[in-house]
Design a protein around this motif. Structure first.
Motif, PDB file in Angstrom:
ATOM      1  N   TYR A 168       0.829  -1.211   0.000  1.00 16.65           N
ATOM      2  CA  TYR A 168       0.000   0.000   0.000  1.00 16.65           C
ATOM      3  C   TYR A 168       0.858   1.254   0.000  1.00 16.65           C
ATOM      4  N   SER A 169       0.333   2.285  -0.620  1.00 14.80           N
ATOM      5  CA  SER A 169       0.986   3.597  -0.576  1.00 14.80           C
ATOM      6  C   SER A 169       0.559   4.327   0.689  1.00 14.80           C
ATOM      7  N   PRO A 170       1.482   5.030   1.347  1.00 16.94           N
ATOM      8  CA  PRO A 170       1.116   5.771   2.558  1.00 16.94           C
ATOM      9  C   PRO A 170       0.436   7.085   2.219  1.00 16.94           C
ATOM     10  N   GLY A 171      -0.414   7.542   3.115  1.00 13.31           N
ATOM     11  CA  GLY A 171      -0.977   8.872   2.976  1.00 13.31           C
ATOM     12  C   GLY A 171       0.019   9.900   3.465  1.00 13.31           C
ATOM     13  N   ASN A 172      -0.224  11.151   3.164  1.00 10.98           N
ATOM     14  CA  ASN A 172       0.693  12.207   3.590  1.00 10.98           C
ATOM     15  C   ASN A 172      -0.035  13.423   4.157  1.00 10.98           C
ATOM     16  N   GLN A 173      -1.329  13.250   4.471  1.00 14.86           N
ATOM     17  CA  GLN A 173      -2.100  14.396   4.936  1.00 14.86           C
ATOM     18  C   GLN A 173      -2.939  14.021   6.149  1.00 14.86           C
ATOM     19  N   LYS A 174      -2.764  14.766   7.227  1.00 14.19           N
ATOM     20  CA  LYS A 174      -3.626  14.621   8.391  1.00 14.19           C
ATOM     21  C   LYS A 174      -4.972  15.265   8.071  1.00 14.19           C
ATOM     22  N   VAL A 175      -6.033  14.644   8.539  1.00 12.24           N
ATOM     23  CA  VAL A 175      -7.379  15.120   8.231  1.00 12.24           C
ATOM     24  C   VAL A 175      -8.117  15.424   9.525  1.00 12.24           C
ATOM     25  N   PHE A 212       5.726  22.453  16.472  1.00 17.66           N
ATOM     26  CA  PHE A 212       6.549  21.739  15.495  1.00 17.66           C
ATOM     27  C   PHE A 212       5.763  21.611  14.199  1.00 17.66           C
ATOM     28  N   THR A 213       6.459  21.221  13.152  1.00 18.70           N
ATOM     29  CA  THR A 213       5.839  20.975  11.840  1.00 18.70           C
ATOM     30  C   THR A 213       6.174  19.569  11.409  1.00 18.70           C
ATOM     31  N   VAL A 214       5.159  18.810  10.979  1.00 26.63           N
ATOM     32  CA  VAL A 214       5.374  17.461  10.477  1.00 26.63           C
ATOM     33  C   VAL A 214       5.510  17.525   8.961  1.00 26.63           C
ATOM     34  N   LYS A 215       6.568  16.926   8.437  1.00 27.46           N
ATOM     35  CA  LYS A 215       6.787  16.945   6.978  1.00 27.46           C
ATOM     36  C   LYS A 215       6.457  15.592   6.380  1.00 27.46           C
TER      37      LYS A 215
END
Length: 257
Positions: free
Chosen positions: A123-130, A254-257
């Protein structure tokens, strides 16, 4: 803004890699709901179990399971959510879908794919918190292995409810119990974890431990068997604790990248 949110946690066995049978089984369970429910939560990969065979089990966002979720949401006048295998743009995702009673859909793709089971290869990972909104509640939807990574769930958006759907095995259930309570306490939110029971096609055993914790980490609901847990959440309790304790104001930036 609604003060109360009536939730139904569906802790169940799942038929291995058989979406039609799982939809039928779950529909029978949902027919037994006798009291007012606003939000129904199904386990991770509720149509298949935790399968690493997405090519044979996938659906699309206009497939049968999304149609079924919309039908159930409309019929029961309740939002319904859980994760399933979705193919989109040539990639497979472990996707959390949240369907409102009006049929609108919000989704979140699992960011932390479970390398121990090879999920990262399938599976491909997501990259956006919702963060989604429903009945005046701000909700953060996450999936299983995400539970081990507190930075990803850190409550920088002042959300009210954290939901984890899972296929979390019995042999590591202590971590599930401990981390669910920790996420509730550190984020000052209601935290719901919906797991499955039984065993899957890989002969992995699941003992449930679906649970609801309040913002102080108190256990409100818990189960180790195939059943539906009904729990009412109260928005005023969150506001009360946050006004008294104000822990979130001292959180690190902090910032999550």
């Amino acid at each position: 803004m609604e003060n109360e949110l009536h939730t139904a946690l569906i802790q169940t066995e799942l038929v291995w890699e058989d979406p039609q049978s799982n939809r039928s089984m779950l529909e029978d369970k949902l027919k037994t709901l006798g009291s007012k429910v606003d939000l129904i939560i199904l386990p991770e990969m509720f149509t298949t179990g935790f399968s690493m065979n997405p090519a044979t089990c996938f659906e699309t966002m206009d497939g049968e399971s999304l149609k079924w979720l919309k039908q159930m949401a409309s019929k029961l006048n309740a939002a319904i959510c859980g994760s399933l295998i979705i193919k989109e743009s040539g990639r497979f995702y472990n996707r959390f879908v949240f369907v409102d009673p009006d049929g609108s859909v919000t989704h979140y793709d699992k960011r932390h794919t479970f390398t121990l089971a090879g999920e990262d290869k399938a599976y491909s990972p997501g990259n956006q918190k919702v963060i989604l909104s429903y009945m005046g509640w701000k909700i953060c939807p996450l999936i299983c292995y995400d539970l081990r990574f507190p930075v990803w769930s850190r409550n920088t958006e002042d959300y009210d409810l954290l939901i984890y759907v899972a296929n979390w095995p019995d042999k590591r259930v202590l971590a599930w119990d401990t981390l669910l309570r920790a996420r509730a306490i550190e984020n000052l939110v209601y935290t719901i974890g919906v797991n499955r029971v039984g065993h899957d096609g890989e002969q992995i055993d699941y003992s449930g431990h679906s649970a609801v914790y309040d913002p102080l980490g108190n256990l409100l609901s818990f189960s180790e068997k195939d059943e539906i847990l009904l729990t009412t959440l109260t928005k005023s309790a969150i506001l009360k604790y946050r006004n008294q304790l104000r822990f979130l104001q001292d959180r690190d930036q902090f910032t999550v990248k």
